[in-house]
Design an enzyme around this catalytic site. Structure first.
Site, short mmCIF file in Angstrom:
data_model
loop_
_atom_site.label_atom_id
_atom_site.label_comp_id
_atom_site.label_asym_id
_atom_site.label_seq_id
_atom_site.Cartn_x
_atom_site.Cartn_y
_atom_site.Cartn_z
N ASP A 136 42.20 42.75 47.81
CA ASP A 136 42.84 43.72 46.91
C ASP A 136 42.78 45.14 47.50
O ASP A 136 43.50 46.03 47.04
CB ASP A 136 42.11 43.74 45.55
CG ASP A 136 42.88 43.00 44.46
OD1 ASP A 136 44.11 42.90 44.57
OD2 ASP A 136 42.23 42.56 43.50
N GLN B 92 40.31 39.75 38.91
CA GLN B 92 41.45 40.31 38.18
C GLN B 92 40.97 41.38 37.20
O GLN B 92 40.03 41.17 36.44
CB GLN B 92 42.19 39.18 37.44
CG GLN B 92 43.48 39.61 36.76
CD GLN B 92 44.57 40.05 37.73
OE1 GLN B 92 44.63 39.59 38.87
NE2 GLN B 92 45.42 40.96 37.30
N LYS C 195 49.69 34.26 41.35
CA LYS C 195 48.97 34.32 42.63
C LYS C 195 48.65 32.92 43.15
O LYS C 195 48.78 32.62 44.33
CB LYS C 195 47.68 35.15 42.46
CG LYS C 195 47.97 36.65 42.31
CD LYS C 195 46.78 37.48 41.87
CE LYS C 195 47.25 38.90 41.54
NZ LYS C 195 46.20 39.82 41.07
N1 GUN Z 1 45.23 44.24 37.60
C1 GUN Z 1 46.43 44.84 37.74
N2 GUN Z 1 46.82 44.84 39.03
C2 GUN Z 1 45.83 44.22 39.72
C3 GUN Z 1 45.66 43.91 41.09
O1 GUN Z 1 46.48 44.21 41.97
N3 GUN Z 1 44.51 43.26 41.41
C4 GUN Z 1 43.57 42.93 40.48
N4 GUN Z 1 42.47 42.33 40.90
N5 GUN Z 1 43.71 43.22 39.21
C5 GUN Z 1 44.83 43.85 38.82
#
Ligand code: GUN
Length: 291
Positions: A119, A96, A52
């Protein structure tokens, strides 16, 4: 059979985003800024967050990473979320997941300002999405719909079977696929679904998002179906430098020849998920969702 190249489409979208960021910078608007909170040292989470941050740099965004150890108190995390909610330079941020067991993920998600929830996990964004209001749509469902659109795959009136009902993928995707812009007839299958093989056979579009490697076999798919594989289970491998590789939910070698379109793993849905977070950050930065 057409192999859906998520990597290529995501690269195109990244160029589109980078061009918009250039224009924003020229007109002296602020640089989009994405922040991430990472708790602990889970291998998968570390990798995803590193991607990211790298993606942000590639399109000209600012990014910030805030790390906490596994034993962080829930209050400390909630304070950080509050601080990011109030930081005017940060347009959007993510926490996350998964979080350690002593922390309520739901409480943390609900503490995020919906206007910065890139998200799309906050109930306000999910609720707005359900009734068709502008909202941040979570990255994987958004990426899948975008991939289907960009390949001009017919969806109107077609049967779409989604395997999996997670809050992050299956459930929001089922809503998006049934909306007027897409017009599919959607069935959501889960662990209690009976006759899953027959159900999968009825699918014009089959989307597998259950996290069970190789679950969808050749005899479960009809000729000409569109198959989207959301699975990304890490399995040990002595063929890769990292020592692991990603396995999809679809047994590609049995299924691919029957399909009209299919996504590979890796290189299908994964890159679209990554670029969708960038897209949401641009929307947050330009204030397009919550005017
Ligand atoms: N863990 C697995 N996929 C995601 C996601 O798209 N966003 C976040 N914040 N955590 C994750």
């Amino acid at each position: 059979m057409i192999l859906i190249d998520g990597k290529k489409v995501a690269a195109e979208m990244k160029l589109e985003i980078a061009a918009k960021v250039e224009l924003m910078k020229k007109s002296s608007k602020k640089t989009p800024h994405l922040a991430a909170i990472l708790v602990g040292h889970d291998g998968g989470s570390e990798t995803y967050v590193a991607y990211k941050i790298k993606d942000c740099a590639e399109v000209g965004y600012k990014s910030s990473l805030f790390r906490f150890e596994d034993d962080v108190k829930e209050d400390a995390l909630l304070n950080k979320v509050k601080e990011l909610n109030e930081d005017d330079d940060i347009d959007g941020f993510i926490v996350q997941l998964p979080l350690p067991g002593h922390i309520s993920e739901q409480k943390v998600i609900e503490s995020i300002d919906p206007k910065k929830d890139v998200d799309g996990f906050h109930p306000e964004n999910l609720g707005r999405m359900v009734i068709g209001l502008p909202s941040f749509v979570s990255a994987t469902p958004f990426g899948i719909v975008e991939l289907i659109k960009r390949y001009n795959i017919e969806t109107s009136g077609r049967n779409c079977v989604i395997l999996g009902r997670s809050n992050i993928v299956g459930r929001p995707l089922s809503i998006l696929m049934s909306q007027k812009a897409v017009n599919a007839t959607v069935t959501v299958a889960h662990s209690r679904t009976k006759n899953i093989k027959e159900l999968c056979h009825s699918a014009d579009i089959l989307i597998a998002a259950i996290g069970v490697p190789g679950f969808v076999k050749g005899d479960m798919v009809s000729e000409g179906a569109v198959v989207i594989d959301v699975g990304t289970t890490r399995v040990k491998s002595d063929q890769t430098k990292s020592g692991w590789k990603l396995k999809g939910d679809v047994l590609f070698e049995e299924v691919a020849d029957k399909c009209s379109y299919i996504t590979p793993v890796p290189g299908g849905v994964g890159p679209m998920t990554r670029v969708s977070l960038l897209y949401n950050t641009l929307l947050a930065s330009s204030g397009e969702i919550y005017k």
